[in-house]
Design an enzyme around this catalytic site. Structure first.
Site, PDB file in Angstrom:
ATOM      1  N   GLU A  65      61.850 -73.774  56.659  1.00 52.75           N
ATOM      2  CA  GLU A  65      61.691 -73.889  58.103  1.00 52.75           C
ATOM      3  C   GLU A  65      61.091 -72.587  58.635  1.00 52.75           C
ATOM      4  O   GLU A  65      60.411 -72.585  59.643  1.00 52.75           O
ATOM      5  CB  GLU A  65      63.088 -74.130  58.707  1.00 52.75           C
ATOM      6  CG  GLU A  65      63.083 -74.839  60.014  1.00 52.75           C
ATOM      7  CD  GLU A  65      63.924 -74.140  61.040  1.00 52.75           C
ATOM      8  OE1 GLU A  65      63.493 -73.077  61.521  1.00 52.75           O
ATOM      9  OE2 GLU A  65      64.989 -74.665  61.370  1.00 52.75           O
ATOM     10  N   ARG A 104      61.166 -80.084  64.153  1.00 52.74           N
ATOM     11  CA  ARG A 104      60.686 -78.727  63.854  1.00 52.74           C
ATOM     12  C   ARG A 104      59.160 -78.690  63.668  1.00 52.74           C
ATOM     13  O   ARG A 104      58.641 -77.944  62.854  1.00 52.74           O
ATOM     14  CB  ARG A 104      61.353 -78.156  62.587  1.00 52.74           C
ATOM     15  CG  ARG A 104      62.865 -78.021  62.658  1.00 52.74           C
ATOM     16  CD  ARG A 104      63.277 -76.966  63.693  1.00 52.74           C
ATOM     17  NE  ARG A 104      64.687 -76.617  63.595  1.00 52.74           N
ATOM     18  CZ  ARG A 104      65.677 -77.253  64.218  1.00 52.74           C
ATOM     19  NH1 ARG A 104      65.410 -78.280  65.013  1.00 52.74           N
ATOM     20  NH2 ARG A 104      66.920 -76.849  64.087  1.00 52.74           N
ATOM     21  N   SER A 155      68.543 -71.472  60.128  1.00 52.91           N
ATOM     22  CA  SER A 155      68.319 -72.375  58.992  1.00 52.91           C
ATOM     23  C   SER A 155      67.062 -71.950  58.241  1.00 52.91           C
ATOM     24  O   SER A 155      66.000 -71.804  58.848  1.00 52.91           O
ATOM     25  CB  SER A 155      68.104 -73.805  59.478  1.00 52.91           C
ATOM     26  OG  SER A 155      69.205 -74.250  60.217  1.00 52.91           O
TER      27      SER A 155
END
Ligand code: EPU
Length: 338
Positions: free
Chosen positions: A334, A163, A238
């Site tokens: 995130e 990520r 998420s």
């Protein structure tokens, strides 16, 4: 190109949060992008928006929101085995995946049904079910917000991680991604069913040698069963990253919490599912003030309709505090919090 003022962003973020932008401009060409980046009010404060699927808006934005709508798909090179396809940053990610399946081009099928746009995908190196965008990435082009120069970034220069990419750290807010070039297979596709849930679905469907379409369909059904559809319940996938901790610390936690899952990612480090940590702090299915933690996936925070970004931010920090005090692990968001 029209500059709109005082625009609600509700339709432009998958949490469905009703905050406003002082200015809002949809950009469909590089020429328009150059023109808008030269304007003083944009130079003062601007935010680039793709599909708004990784965004938590906690307040009105007193600058310019530039909605990236540069579209188009073009094959720029191919041989018998591979195709290089250049895709506009504003294209919808999943529509691009479907387009690849229709052409029998392999590589992105595990990334089916991820919300958002093609241009946003490399920023956080989107990943799911054993595949990350870096596995099919060739290069991208981006415009420097200050100098207006176009720069090509190859794979190494993007420094992809879990990520992560340079666009989230050393080049944060410096560039506008306009096109992404993918390298896909035309035959001898690499079928990746390493993720247990994919294997389970294929077994249930009695598919023994799946092609890319069967893998995509399995991924779609897994996502639909676990993750809320943003069209129905506001969410940004998420909310936190899965944390990595030292193997020695993991052994310590395992002694105290024997069922804690962990996946070795190197000799020293173990990745732990944040969803397990959150669920085991009792948050799964929690609801208050029209927001909450999803009942099927504890890593997904949700807006049931009239929630606010600041309430979601507060809930996120309460979750972080409880995970830190029970397990001694820091969760990092995130999503981008504005
Ligand atoms: N789990 C729980 N409780 C839950 C859900 C999951 O304990 O409520 C545990 C289980 O042990 C399960 C494990 O967490 O085996 C992993 O769950 P899952 O397969 O759902 O994946 P994840 O780690 O929660 C990551 C990505 C997702 C991606 C899936 C599949 C991150 C932050 N998230 O989630 O990406 O779709 O793997 O590859 O890495 C996103 O980035 O928005 C996203 C949805």
């Amino acid at each position: 190109m029209t500059v709109l003022e005082n625009v609600s962003l509700k339709a432009y973020n998958t949490f469905g949060l009703n905050t406003k932008a002082a200015y809002f401009i949809s950009i469909g060409t590089i020429k328009d992008l150059h023109a808008i980046l030269k304007r003083e009010f944009v130079q003062k404060k601007a935010m680039i928006l793709g599909g708004g699927s990784n965004l938590l808006l906690t307040r009105d934005f007193d600058g310019a929101v530039i909605k990236m709508d540069i579209c188009g798909k073009e094959v720029i090179a191919e041989d018998d085995d591979k195709v290089l396809i250049k895709v506009g940053a504003g294209e919808n990610w999943h529509e691009f995946v479907l387009y690849c399946l229709d052409n029998d081009w392999g590589g992105v099928e595990n990334l089916s049904l991820i919300p958002g746009t093609v241009g946003a995908a490399p920023m956080q190196n989107i990943g799911a079910y054993g595949v990350e965008i870096q596995h099919v990435f060739d290069h991208l082009t981006a415009v420097n917000k200050t100098t207006l120069e176009t720069r090509r970034f190859n794979k190494d220069e993007c420094k992809f991680g879990y990520r992560e990419s340079v666009f989230k750290n050393i080049h944060k807010d410096e560039y506008v991604i306009t096109h992404v070039v993918f390298k896909l297979t035309k035959r001898h596709h690499t079928i990746n069913t390493s993720y247990g849930a994919i294997e389970d679905v294929l077994k249930q469907r009695n598919i023994k040698s799946p092609g890319i379409r069967e893998v995509s369909e399995a991924v779609v059904s897994i996502r639909q069963s676990k993750l809320p559809d943003p069209e129905e319940i506001g969410n940004a996938g998420s909310f936190f990253k899965n944390p990595t901790i030292d193997k020695i610390d993991f052994e310590g936690l395992k002694a105290e919490f024997p069922s804690i899952p962990g996946y070795e990612i190197s000799d020293q480090m173990v990745k732990i599912p944040a969803a397990w940590l959150i669920e085991n702090c009792g948050w799964k299915g929690y609801t208050r003030n029209h927001i909450g933690v999803h009942k099927n996936q504890a890593l997904v925070l949700v807006n049931y309709g009239n929630g606010t970004g600041s309430d979601l931010k507060m809930l996120a920090s309460e979750i972080q505090d409880s995970v830190a005090s029970k397990f001694g692990i820091e969760l990092s968001p995130e999503v981008n919090i504005i």
